[in-house]
Write an enzyme that holds these catalytic residues in place. Sequence first.
Site, mmCIF file in Angstrom:
data_model
loop_
_atom_site.group_PDB
_atom_site.id
_atom_site.type_symbol
_atom_site.label_atom_id
_atom_site.label_comp_id
_atom_site.label_asym_id
_atom_site.label_seq_id
_atom_site.Cartn_x
_atom_site.Cartn_y
_atom_site.Cartn_z
ATOM 1 N N HIS A 109 0.945 -1.118 -0.166
ATOM 2 C CA HIS A 109 -0.251 0.095 -0.282
ATOM 3 C C HIS A 109 0.892 1.164 0.107
ATOM 4 C CE1 HIS A 109 -3.325 -2.741 1.401
ATOM 5 N NE2 HIS A 109 -3.556 -2.603 0.378
ATOM 6 N N GLU A 112 1.586 3.564 3.163
ATOM 7 C CA GLU A 112 2.097 3.126 4.504
ATOM 8 C C GLU A 112 3.987 4.057 4.329
ATOM 9 O OE1 GLU A 112 0.105 -0.326 4.805
ATOM 10 O OE2 GLU A 112 -1.933 0.143 4.239
ATOM 11 N N ARG A 167 -3.389 4.816 -2.163
ATOM 12 C CA ARG A 167 -3.396 3.328 -1.138
ATOM 13 C C ARG A 167 -3.103 2.627 -2.442
ATOM 14 N NH1 ARG A 167 -5.595 0.371 2.415
ATOM 15 N NH2 ARG A 167 -6.585 -2.152 1.741
ATOM 16 N N HIS A 237 2.819 -3.679 6.724
ATOM 17 C CA HIS A 237 1.594 -2.242 6.537
ATOM 18 C C HIS A 237 1.696 -1.667 7.607
ATOM 19 C CE1 HIS A 237 -1.236 -4.529 2.933
ATOM 20 N NE2 HIS A 237 -0.326 -5.704 3.835
ATOM 21 N N GLU A 311 0.828 -4.115 11.111
ATOM 22 C CA GLU A 311 0.476 -3.406 11.188
ATOM 23 C C GLU A 311 0.990 -2.833 12.174
ATOM 24 O OE1 GLU A 311 -1.827 -1.952 8.776
ATOM 25 O OE2 GLU A 311 -2.977 -3.887 8.017
HETATM 26 ZN ZN LIG Z 1 -2.032 -1.162 3.924
#
Ligand SMILES: [Zn+2]
Length: 375
Positions: A109, A112, A167, A237, A311
């Site tokens: 993405h 990020e 994104r 991410h 994340e």
């Molecule tokens: Zn992501």
Amino acid sequence: MKPLLGTLCLLGMLVHSGLGHHRSPVQQTQKLVDKTVTPWRSLETYSYNKYHRMEEIYQWMSQISEKYPDVVTQRFLGMTYETRPMYYLKISQPSDNTKKIIWMDCGIHAREWIAPAFCQWFVKEILQNYRDNSRIRRLLTYLDFYVLPVLNIDGYIYTWTTDRLWRKSRSSHDDGACFGTDLNRNFNSSWCSIGASKNCLDETFCGAGPVSEPETKAVSSLIESKKEDILCFLTIHSYGQLILTPYGYTKNKSSNHEELIQVGQKAANALKAKHGTNYRVGASADILYALSGSSRDWAKDIGIPFAYTFELRDNGTYQFVLPEDQIQDTCEETMEAVLSIMDDVYAKYWHSNSTRRVTSTTVVLSLLVPFMSLF
Ligand SMILES: [Zn+2]
Ligand SMILES: *[C@@H]1O[C@H](CO)[C@@H](O)[C@H](O)[C@H]1NC(C)=O
Ligand SMILES: *[C@@H]1O[C@H](CO)[C@@H](O)[C@H](O)[C@H]1NC(C)=O
Ligand SMILES: *[C@@H]1O[C@H](CO)[C@@H](O)[C@H](O)[C@H]1NC(C)=O
Ligand SMILES: *[C@@H]1O[C@H](CO)[C@@H](O)[C@H](O)[C@H]1NC(C)=O
């Protein structure tokens, strides 16, 4: 390697402007050229506490493989939609041992930015320490690391030039009516069944079909061809401070769910011990949201035993725009978590792999936590 890389980049840029995907190709190219003037000359002065433009990351990749030719090789993976070359770094200590592979990709993405920063940090840490640090040396005895620093290169560049919060990828759809596929909805795992959109205007557009995007295809082909040897698939991410296990597309549990949670929880504990940051651990559909077509679920479904999505920081304050002064602490603590997972994977495979636990499907507790943004 460097001149070739330079030529490929330039070629990529020319072809890319020729295709006219951007609003103002000439201006765009000029801007990219201007920004190519690098503020650093050698690897020694490369700052791992800053975010870097793609041109700098390309240069960093070729410099790091020149500096450590015995352990690092830069390998071609494929071309992006806008015809830029994708490379991953293979970190491997030469030996006659049979090796297994740990895969890690960052930046699927575009916005990020802490993710590519972590992939670079990880490579730096391994290379600076593998000779003297017995823990890393031991891991490298039986494991190779494949690191893809920026998966969504076109999107990443777009976040530097045009839209910081972009994104998706940059592929064109509906005759140029809209741009970009969510590459983490484009893998062949229950494609577009849930938590993804068939409308190309949407942030979670799943693409024209499973694995329709060149970036997804490039990663899938490599992983598929090496799947017998890949023990662990990590995809990085931000944000939300989570360690996620399969699945996202169903609340059903994966075959070694309990083991994945146990290894993940241990990693979260190691992470917290560094700077006190709290992470939660769980299956994606349980603690984040339902989503189909993710690379992690696909990796699990083709038989890779350990598959995790990280994340990274933060937990909502700065969201995707994590300040540079948090890069170091974020990378240090994430390094602890990743090493913890690798230690466990290594130990389970090489020392007690015959006793690997396989748990049956367990009752699912519904703990859906509503989040404000898409990670
Ligand atoms: Zn992501
Ligand atoms: C997706 O996976 C299924 C098996 O689950 C396979 O039959 C199909 O060919 C795959 N599609 C693509 C595009 O790889
Ligand atoms: C979940 O498990 C049930 C029971 O085994 C099965 O019928 C169903 O197809 C599974 N769902 C998915 C999406 O795999
Ligand atoms: C992140 O913030 C939310 C909302 O304030 C909170 O419920 C959650 O526990 C926090 N997560 C962590 C890992 O600190
Ligand atoms: C366990 O590890 C050995 C190498 O020590 C390997 O040959 C074997 O295939 C592994 N078994 C399983 C079930 O992964």
